[in-house]
Design a protein around this motif. Structure first.
Motif, PDB file in Angstrom:
ATOM      1  N   THR A 267       0.816  -1.205   0.000  1.00 16.19           N
ATOM      2  CA  THR A 267       0.000   0.000   0.000  1.00 16.19           C
ATOM      3  C   THR A 267       0.856   1.264   0.000  1.00 16.19           C
TER       4      THR A 267
ATOM      5  N   GLU B 129      -8.513  -6.360   5.597  1.00 13.89           N
ATOM      6  CA  GLU B 129      -7.574  -6.242   4.487  1.00 13.89           C
ATOM      7  C   GLU B 129      -7.673  -7.453   3.578  1.00 13.89           C
ATOM      8  N   TYR B 154      -6.873   5.388  11.806  1.00 15.09           N
ATOM      9  CA  TYR B 154      -8.142   5.116  11.124  1.00 15.09           C
ATOM     10  C   TYR B 154      -9.136   4.431  12.050  1.00 15.09           C
ATOM     11  N   TYR B 157     -11.699   0.734   8.595  1.00 14.24           N
ATOM     12  CA  TYR B 157     -10.661   0.778   7.559  1.00 14.24           C
ATOM     13  C   TYR B 157     -10.634  -0.507   6.732  1.00 14.24           C
ATOM     14  N   VAL B 159      -9.402  -2.180   3.504  1.00 14.84           N
ATOM     15  CA  VAL B 159      -8.384  -1.861   2.508  1.00 14.84           C
ATOM     16  C   VAL B 159      -8.124  -3.088   1.644  1.00 14.84           C
ATOM     17  N   TYR B 180     -12.594   4.964   6.362  1.00 10.88           N
ATOM     18  CA  TYR B 180     -11.628   5.041   5.261  1.00 10.88           C
ATOM     19  C   TYR B 180     -11.769   3.809   4.392  1.00 10.88           C
TER      20      TYR B 180
END
Lengths: 354, 462
Positions: A267, B129, B154, B157, B159, B180
């Motif tokens: 990332t 994630e 955060y 979150y 991601v 986020y």
């Protein structure tokens, strides 16, 4: 500033006479480490079964000054070869890696008063690598499987003679993957971090393994060995040597995530693996996307010539848990590593990144 | 089809009412493997999360679960983590304040988390994630100290997730972004409340996001959309509609990162973004600017830093007509933006001029308008081929910024690159402020068709 010599040295592995390897990959890992028959703790150091090979890394990962004993067991008649994930050797099914973290009472005498904390066991099954944490009992007679990890306070005297207190975290089993996961094609796989050929060349170790037949398909002459940090005198390094040492340090301490095929670090687009040749991805005049507290109020990852303005140095120095790097495994700053990276940045041709 | 735990209808009805203290859920309400944990069972809970098998439901009872390490969920699919309600089940990371840990940290497809609070995480409160089909429902993330630069970065979150739903949740007091969504594909973010964060709700490097019914208030910035330089996922198709973005005037308290450059009083900005549709939202009393449309070059002026190696580009980009170079793709432009049907009330009355170095845009707006209200849509005009301060026919709209009918809109092109290069304090004579219908910004549809909506996770029907 020198890296402290003899952090471990090569442990002369006294053979544990009554240890017999007993590895059954069809079963979950045993509740007690002793059931694997690979190692025991004796006084101030581990003892291993015959056929277990101890090893050191040229540049080791810093873990709150923990003294680490590394050992590897390969099934009889098998060998490792180049080509594993993340440039690590590809080890055969049945391989077991043991890394024991211990704290001497005083790091100036690292072989006395040593208390083992944990042993992290990785085993290579048909499906791939698994990682399991074991926590040593109070008497150091055995270590218990501890999938939930452990958090405790550890106090010791550091190499400079100062008392240090660490909030020491034995990772949960699932936290192992935060550092040990790597992308391999479409898949995400577990992999060891340390045993790359280039990190095993110290003291002829890799050649010894080749001679013993446990590493094949590799010519040590072709291996660009990492700098041996033990006893390294940063002030005496040429610019080229300094660059090599710093890149080796970043590679082992950061590049398990910060690499293009890293899972956690991709990332950031900050790639600290030794093979990276792109300065922007190395952090030069690069703004972090979302460093949060880790930015320390600074703007760029590396400001050449100016370590004080470089987030990379800040995140290594700080002991603020919301800001520090690496993500896991330290609560203290590695003074010697910080000095190395600061010297490396200071030695770059100055650029204010404007 | 994702095997959701079957929650009996009664529990479902009660759970929909989060204020109710009658809400309880137990393993009796769940079909499939399930285990319950009280605040006394923390060691057992941690051990269980490290030996998961597919389809397990973990139910947390009422009370404060005081953890000295994060909950780490890995290695299994279709895990559900259910509390008794945001006010009743609290995962508190205060005992882990000396460790570098998140609150709840999950990697695994089909994860469902609902009806609990996660507070005082050192880093991120809820990090999910590299997963598919994720549901985050009625989850509050917060820090007890209130807004503080010492807080974790955060709140909620996700991601690198494909198909994520975040609904009816609260993200409070994060030192970066409260809610986020980063590097995701197909995100539905609805009916959430974001307060006291630096960035309230952030859509970053994300493709196909449907963001609606959210309330953003008391943040430094309400709802923001951007791509980071060099990130391999090029954001696109972001639909922000029916949201309320009001009173986002909190002083910027981010310790670092790109969000530190956001002036307090920003309703919404988009930066290095494309195919963004803002519709039927209300921006009210955001003191710097309601909506800013910014090129990535406004914060990172070297195009080379925005180069993505073609081999690394992920997601759907072929139809975007992105700028390319030798083996690289650039994503710094903001283009194909449609702003229609919104309401603007009382914004831009007092831009944040507190930090000339960090928050140049705020200072610029303050100087430019000299106490007058900033136009509700501020476009930087970077890299446009034609500009005039007075003659709209000479002003290009290469980036297809389209301002349809809105209530209370006005528009400005700052001609930012030249204004900054001049080194002079700009006046309103240096910028372009078209009258309604705002030609050349009077286009009424997105080139290339309407934004593609984010799809819901598998198993969620509406």
């Amino acid at each position: 500033m020198r890296f402290i010599p003899c952090m471990i040295a090569v442990v002369l592995s006294a053979c544990g006479g009554d240890l017999t390897p007993n590895i059954d990959l069809t079963e979950p890992p045993p509740d007690q480490l002793s059931d694997m028959g690979l190692m025991a703790w004796d006084g101030n150091a581990p003892v291993y079964a015959e056929g277990v090979h101890t090893y050191t890394l040229n540049t080791p990962l810093f873990s709150d000054y923990a003294v680490k004993h590394r050992a590897i067991y390969l099934p009889e008649g098998t060998s490792a070869s180049p080509g594993g994930p993340a440039d690590v050797l590809d080890f055969p099914v049945g391989t077991v890696i043991l890394k024991t973290f211990s704290f001497p009472a005083d790091l100036r005498s690292p072989t006395e008063g040593v208390d083992p904390k944990e042993t992290r066991m990785m085993r290579r099954t048909e499906e791939g690598w698994e990682s399991w944490p074991y926590l040593w009992n109070d008497d150091n007679t055995d270590a218990d499987l501890a999938v939930g990890g452990n958090v405790s306070v550890v106090t010791f005297i550091d190499p400079d003679g100062e008392s240090r207190t660490s909030q020491y975290l034995v990772p949960q089993r699932n936290q192992c993957s935060e550092c040990h996961q790597i992308e391999q094609g479409e898949d995400v796989v577990m992999a060891p971090i340390g045993p790359k050929p280039r990190n095993l060349t110290a003291s002829g170790q890799l050649q010894t393994w080749i001679d013993a037949g446990i590493v094949t398909g590799l010519d040590t002459a072709s291996v660009d060995g990492a700098v041996v940090t033990e006893g390294l005198d940063i002030d005496a390094l040429s610019g080229e040597e300094l660059n090599h040492a710093a890149r080796d340090y970043l590679d082992i301490n950061c590049a398990h995530c910060h690499r293009p095929d890293g899972v956690q670090g991709v990332t950031s687009q900050l790639f600290l693996n030794y093979e990276n040749t792109n300065d922007f991805n190395l952090g030069v005049c690069k703004r972090p996307g979302s460093a949060g507290l880790g930015g320390g109020g600074l703007i760029y990852d590396i400001v050449p010539g100016n370590p004080d303005e470089s987030i990379l140095a800040f995140r290594m120095e700080t002991e603020d848990p919301g800001a520090m790097m690496p993500l896991l495994g330290r609560s203290l700053a590695h003074n010697e590593g910080v000095d190395l990276i600061r010297a490396w940045i200071a030695n770059m041709p100055a650029d204010d990144c404007q | 089809m994702r095997p959701l735990p079957l929650i009996f209808p009664l529990a479902l009805v009660l759970a929909a009412c989060t204020e109710s203290t009658l809400t309880t859920i137990s393993c009796d309400d769940v079909d499939g493997a399930c285990e319950e944990f009280t605040v006394e069972d923390i060691d057992a809970l941690i051990d269980r999360t490290n030996t998961l098998e597919d389809g397990l439901t973990l139910i947390l009872g009422e009370g404060d679960f005081m953890l000295d390490n994060q909950l780490t969920l890995r290695g299994a699919s279709d895990i559900s983590l259910l509390g008794q309600g945001m006010d009743l089940t609290v995962i508190d990371l205060a005992p882990a304040s000396e460790s570098q840990v998140n609150g709840v940290d999950s990697v695994g497809d089909g994860f469902l988390i609902q009806d609990l609070t996660i507070q005082n995480a050192t880093k991120d409160a809820l990090r999910v994630e590299d997963s598919s089909n994720i549901i985050i429902r009625r989850v509050r993330t917060t820090w007890s100290a209130g807004p503080s630069s010492e807080n974790g970065a955060y709140g909620i979150y996700p991601v690198r997730v494909d198909h994520v739903l975040v609904e009816d949740s609260e993200a409070l007091n994060a030192s970066d972004a409260g809610l986020y969504v980063g590097q995701c594909q197909h995100a539905v973010i609805r009916n959430n409340d974001v307060r006291g964060n630096v960035a309230g709700l952030e859509i970053e490097n994300t493709q196909y996001a449907d963001v609606y019914g959210n309330m953003a208030t008391d943040n430094t910035a309400g709802i923001v959309i951007f791509d980071l330089p060099g990130n391999p996922i090029v954001g696109r198709d972001v639909y922000i509609h029916d949201n309320t973005i009001v009173d986002n005037n909190r002083d910027n308290f981010a310790p670092s990162g790109i969000v530190r450059a956001i002036p307090a009083g920003t309703g919404t900005f988009m930066l290095a973004s494309r195919r963004v549709h803002l519709s039927n939202n209300t921006w009210e009393n955001n003191d710097s600017v309601a909506v800013a449309v910014l090129s990535g070059l406004a914060i990172e002026s070297d195009p080379a830093t925005w180069a993505i190696q073609d081999a690394n580009v992920l997601g759907d980009v072929d139809d975007l007509g992105l700028m390319t170079g030798d083996g690289v793709t650039f994503n710094f432009r903001t283009e194909n933006v449609l702003i229609e049907g919104n309401t603007f009330i009382g914004n831009g009355t007092s831009p944040d001029t507190s930090d000339a170095e960090l928050r140049e845009l705020g200072l610029l707006l303050g100087l430019l308008y000299g106490g007058g209200a900033v136009d509700s849509v501020v476009y930087d005009g970077i890299a446009e081929s034609g500009f005039s301060t007075t003659d709209g026919t000479a002003v290009s709209n290469d980036n297809s910024v389209c301002i349809g009918a809105n209530e209370g809109t006005s528009v400005v092109n700052l001609n930012l690159a030249e204004v900054l290069a001049s080194g002079e304090v700009p006046t309103l004579d240096d910028v372009f402020r078209p009258a309604a219908p705002f030609a050349p910004y009077d286009c009424t549809a997105l080139p290339g068709g309407a934004v593609v909506l984010g799809e819901l996770p598998a198993g969620v029907s509406e």
